[in-house]
Design a protein around this motif. Structure first.
Motif, PDB file in Angstrom:
ATOM      1  N   ARG A  74      -4.448  -4.350  22.404  1.00  0.00           N
ATOM      2  CA  ARG A  74      -4.282  -5.204  23.774  1.00  0.00           C
ATOM      3  C   ARG A  74      -3.793  -5.748  23.695  1.00  0.00           C
ATOM      4  NH1 ARG A  74      -7.151  -1.472  23.674  1.00  0.00           N
ATOM      5  NH2 ARG A  74      -9.230  -0.442  23.856  1.00  0.00           N
ATOM      6  N   CYS A 103     -12.251  -7.810  25.759  1.00  0.00           N
ATOM      7  CA  CYS A 103     -11.008  -6.935  24.788  1.00  0.00           C
ATOM      8  C   CYS A 103     -11.805  -5.198  24.840  1.00  0.00           C
ATOM      9  CB  CYS A 103     -11.299  -7.578  23.866  1.00  0.00           C
ATOM     10  SG  CYS A 103     -12.109  -7.456  21.794  1.00  0.00           S
ATOM     11  N   HIS A 156      -9.865  -5.486  28.011  1.00  0.00           N
ATOM     12  CA  HIS A 156      -8.286  -4.474  28.064  1.00  0.00           C
ATOM     13  C   HIS A 156      -8.602  -3.254  29.599  1.00  0.00           C
ATOM     14  CE1 HIS A 156     -11.022  -0.147  26.907  1.00  0.00           C
ATOM     15  NE2 HIS A 156      -9.504  -0.124  26.595  1.00  0.00           N
TER      16      HIS A 156
END
Length: 290
Positions: free
Chosen positions: A144, A191, A127
């Protein structure tokens, strides 16, 4: 004989379990998904309705990762008698096929030879909080777009041979490496910043209740609060990884294949797992794949 089963073990990780169920449950059918519900959590049971749920006690104990993989090994061995292939891994690890291949993961395993172990290339979805301000809703890839090489997660996880899998799923007692160019294992731990904080808080609570050392617990250091670090600093550091010009994974797989060798006298086999200080932007064709 059925084509493929997916197997995981989970304890309360609802965020990752939802992604796992969307990915494998929708593609393979929930009747071909096997979930070990560690602690018999009610939320896990509700989310995984329609899957094959195996409830086990959640009492704190040391060496739980050794026991976990002992159980998973035996489940995989049993299911392999009913399925051509079994995909096994942690709930935050999902195997995907490059859309350029023109088919799904199910299409891939339908055509895959039996009697072998297949190792997707590990990529960690990161991320970039400096570029991607929004939290994850359902779809992960697209919101993402950045990944970093993660050789530690290039796991031999598609099994159709009678092999033993090592703790953590990192090695098997299979003497060849099959690493198809179109296969990836996406590790989702990083993520989403908000999800990361929540999951890590829970895992730190679990290990605190066990009262075991990092060595005794035989599990990753990240489960322990003292080894966790400062969360935002971890994510801010992703911006410092060198962004590569193109999405070329051939050199990484070539290194896997060339360095494959016995892991001492253990009977297991492995390849080198170097640390990379790089990142890649996923091509748009991956959007929505997870």
């Amino acid at each position: 004989m059925q084509t493929v089963a997916a197997v995981t073990m989970v304890r309360d990780d609802a965020f990752f379990l939802k992604a796992w169920l969307r990915h494998y449950g929708e593609m393979f059918g929930r009747e071909n998904c096997y979930i070990v519900n560690h602690g018999r959590g009610a939320e896990v049971a509700a989310l995984a309705e329609g899957c094959n749920i195996i409830g086990i006690p959640g009492d704190p104990h040391k060496n739980f990762d050794v026991k976990r993989w002992g159980l998973l090994n035996n489940i995989v061995g049993g299911l392999r008698r009913y399925y051509k292939h079994v995909i096994v891994g942690d709930v935050d690890e999902l195997v995907v096929v490059d859309p350029d291949l023109g088919g799904s993961l199910l299409d891939f395993v339908k055509d895959a030879p039996e009697g072998r172990v297949v190792t997707p290339l590990g990529l960690e979805v990161i991320h970039r909080i400096d570029l991607e301000p929004d939290a994850i809703d359902d779809v992960i890839l697209g919101p993402r777009r950045y990944v970093r090489p993660a050789p530690h997660y290039s796991k031999p996880c598609i099994v159709s041979a009678p092999v033993k899998i090592a703790r953590g799923g990192h090695f098997t007692q299979y003497d060849k490496v099959h690493a198809p160019d179109e296969l990836f294992l996406m590790h989702l731990k990083f993520c989403d910043f908000g999800a990361y904080v929540g999951v890590m808080d829970h895992r730190n609570d679990v290990t605190a209740s066990v009262q075991a050392s990092i060595k005794d617990a035989s599990i990753g250091r990240h489960w322990f609060a003292e080894a966790r670090g400062e969360d935002r600093a971890v994510f801010e550091a992703f911006a410092e990884l060198e962004l590569q010009d193109d999405f070329n994974m051939h050199p990484l797989r070539r290194k896997m294949r060339r360095s494959f060798k016995p892991r001492g006298e253990t009977g297991f086999f492995h390849f080198d797992r170097p640390e990379y200080n790089t990142q890649y932007k996923l091509p748009e064709r991956f959007n929505g794949l997870i």
